[in-house]
Design an enzyme around this catalytic site. Structure first.
Site, PDB file in Angstrom:
ATOM      1  N   GLU A 167      -3.416   0.478   9.353  1.00 46.87           N
ATOM      2  CA  GLU A 167      -3.755   0.071   7.978  1.00 46.87           C
ATOM      3  C   GLU A 167      -4.762  -1.061   8.108  1.00 46.87           C
ATOM      4  O   GLU A 167      -4.406  -2.236   8.156  1.00 46.87           O
ATOM      5  CB  GLU A 167      -2.511  -0.401   7.213  1.00 46.87           C
ATOM      6  CG  GLU A 167      -2.836  -0.605   5.746  1.00 46.87           C
ATOM      7  CD  GLU A 167      -1.809  -1.432   4.969  1.00 46.87           C
ATOM      8  OE1 GLU A 167      -1.803  -1.352   3.749  1.00 46.87           O
ATOM      9  OE2 GLU A 167      -1.029  -2.176   5.596  1.00 46.87           O
ATOM     10  N   ASP A 202       0.846   2.480  -1.902  1.00 53.85           N
ATOM     11  CA  ASP A 202       0.312   1.192  -2.368  1.00 53.85           C
ATOM     12  C   ASP A 202      -0.765   1.371  -3.429  1.00 53.85           C
ATOM     13  O   ASP A 202      -1.478   0.417  -3.760  1.00 53.85           O
ATOM     14  CB  ASP A 202      -0.318   0.422  -1.197  1.00 53.85           C
ATOM     15  CG  ASP A 202       0.712  -0.072  -0.216  1.00 53.85           C
ATOM     16  OD1 ASP A 202       1.868  -0.313  -0.629  1.00 53.85           O
ATOM     17  OD2 ASP A 202       0.363  -0.220   0.967  1.00 53.85           O
TER      18      ASP A 202
END
Ligand code: GLC
Length: 556
Positions: free
Chosen positions: A259, A332
């Site tokens: 990420e 997210d």
């Protein structure tokens, strides 16, 4: 480029608490996932990423880990996990876990010991710092609002650092003993048969241990977002990631997807080059153009032309270097169809055309649960329906900015992370077949007609289009081109079209997705043959016409 086992795969992200509840407590669980693995196999998935299932108080839905080697009772037991692995092996599905090691939970025994005795070894696993002149040690703002510093319980002037919630104390990667413990934990999971990790918020480990003040940003609270420190300390993170790679990942040939934000031509080789720190990283270029603003209320709608520009730039950057993981959404983010497409295409047509792009860009695509049926954002009616701590922080930011409650709610409906966390829509029965109990999170209002069961029965559905796209990725005639073929951008005739070539050694594919109202026409060779289309596509002698909300994949 050295070939790796993960290069041609298609991956899928499961958010365990929203996927499938097997025991009626309202939360998804491991047995629910195991039950649905054959479904993923049928879709064509090769690799599954499980968001955190570790023991956790659940302040950030499991991204606050209290024990890295235990399963949270909410999700089941270690026996359930072993059964899941067994089923996955049987189906030849690879499983990767979330590696959340920038921080742990304030309920982790390390942190508890550290607080009880700030002189103990465990205290050195964290960043404990003295306050400065009666204030926090510096002026950085945490990702979920407020200072990155909170007082160590029972101490007057001693603070601990947390880049996320105060219940997520950051781990001190400068401490070699801590790093050894992390590597041992990773090896323990790899020994259990997982294929690798999705590496959470990992660039946050790049810190300046002197914690200087930063130039305040426009939010006006005198603070600066903590990401500013990470940007300056990429080299620090790189040093630790290098070690993790050499010590744990490389010897086991494990897959990792980072990420990672702020990809550029200077850091790309270190991230995903032949001997890079990760096997691949997510392509967040489109997302980052939004999140560059310091609050949801400042996000602007991203025009398709901008989406195209940043997505294509990532592709061009990585063509000769390594692999990205194209994504349109994850846990997210709000839903990709609602975020990146004009309102006209917030429907099955748009979802199919966007899926065509997502699965045929160069890289290892990750499909997020529900994406394969074209889930859009749902309509939350009050602030109380939002569960995510970030949603509540952003809501307060809206109000502090002078927006009304109604406007704040509208903004959350567009931007909140909860949008992707609503339960998976399996069928048209109670709670969309997700749970027989009361779901922990509201169920998308469209489930009576938007669900897996209905779409599997309809050959023209988004689900079948995704299945066909994945089958195309696996087709021996095109697999090599889709996996390794160079990406080459084609022009955008109407400001709303993503068109590109994938140039392989054996053949070339042309991919077109039109998100405008009218049609677009591209020249082709007269030998061109359609491999897969969605919406309305007409192949003429030397050209192809693709109507609005349609997509085409041609063999040139
Ligand atoms: C990552 C996760 C997110 C979490 C954060 C803190 O960004 O994807 O869900 O809140 O890290 O762990």
């Amino acid at each position: 480029m050295r070939r790796q086992w993960w290069h041609g795969l298609t991956a899928y992200q499961i958010y365990p608490r929203s996927f499938r509840d097997s025991n009626g407590d309202g939360y998804g669980d491991l047995q629910g996932i195991t039950e649905k693995l054959p479904y993923l196999k049928e879709l064509g998935i090769d690799l599954v990423w499980l968001s955190p299932i570790y023991k956790s108080p659940g302040i950030d839905n499991g991204y606050d880990i209290a024990d890295y080697q235990a399963i949270d009772p909410l999700f089941g037991t270690m026996e359930d996990f072993d059964a899941l692995m067994e089923k996955a092996r049987e189906l030849n599905l690879k499983i990767i876990m979330d590696l959340v090691v920038n921080h742990c939970s304030s309920e982790h025994e390390w942190f508890k010991k550290a607080c009880a005795d700030p002189g103990c070894e465990e205290a050195s696993y964290f960043y404990f710092r003295e306050g400065r002149n009666g204030h926090e040690p510096n002026n950085l703002r945490a990702n979920f609002g407020g200072s990155i510093w909170d007082k160590v319980p029972g101490q007057d002037n001693l603070y601990y650092c947390h880049f996320f919630a105060k219940e997520q104390p950051d781990l001190n990667w400068f401490n070699p003993k801590l790093r050894e413990k992390i590597y041992a934990m990773m090896n323990w999971w790899l020994d259990k048969g997982i294929a690798g990790f999705r590496v959470d918020a990992i660039m946050c480990i790049g810190k300046d241990p002197t914690f200087p003040d930063f130039e305040p940003d426009p939010l006006g609270d005198g603070r600066c977002g903590c990401g500013a420190m990470n940007e300056r300390c990429n080299d620090v993170a790189d040093r630790f990631l290098r070690e993790m790679h050499e010590r744990v990942l490389k010897p086991r040939n494990a897959f990792t997807v980072g990420e990672v934000f702020c990809l550029n031509k200077n850091n790309i080789e270190r991230f995903i080059g032949e001997d890079g720190n990760f096997s691949a990283i997510f392509d967040f270029a489109a997302r980052e153009t939004l999140t560059a603003h310091c609050a949801y209320f400042a996000y602007e709608k991203l025009p398709v032309s901008k989406y195209r520009e940043v997505t294509f730039r990532s592709q061009e950057l990585t063509n000769d270097v390594g692999f990205l993981c194209p994504v349109i959404e994850n846990h997210d983010e709000p839903r990709g169809v609602s975020t990146y497409l004009p309102p006209l295409w917030h429907n099955a047509r748009g979802a199919k055309a966007l899926g065509t792009v997502n699965l045929l860009l160069r890289g290892v695509p990750f499909i997020y649960e529900g994406q394969e049926i074209g889930m859009t954002n749902s309509r939350f009616d009050t602030i109380y329906e939002f569960k995510d701590l970030q949603s509540h922080d952003e809501y307060q930011k809206c109000l502090a900015h002078g927006l009304s409650e109604y406007e704040a709610l509208r903004i959350l409906n567009d931007e909140a992370r909860d949008q992707c966390r609503t339960p998976m829509l399996w069928d048209d029965t109670l709670n969309a077949g997700f749970s027989t109990g009361i779901p922990w999170m509201r169920v998308h209002q469209d489930y009576p007609h938007l669900n897996v069961k209905a779409q599997m029965a309809d050959p023209d559905s988004v689900w079948h289009h995704y299945k066909a796209l994945i089958a195309l990725r696996k087709n021996p005639e095109f697999k090599d081109t889709i996996t390794y073929g160079r990406f080459k951008a084609l022009p955008d005739p109407n400001g709303h079209t993503l068109a590109f070539l994938r140039e392989g050694e054996r053949n070339t594919l042309m991919v077109i997705a039109n998100f405008g109202e009218g049609s677009v026409t591209f020249d082709t060779y007269d030998t061109a043959r359609p491999l897969l289309t969605s919406g309305e596509v007409h192949l003429n002698a030397h050209s192809v016409t693709v109507a609005g909300g349609s997509s085409a994949v041609l063999l040139l």
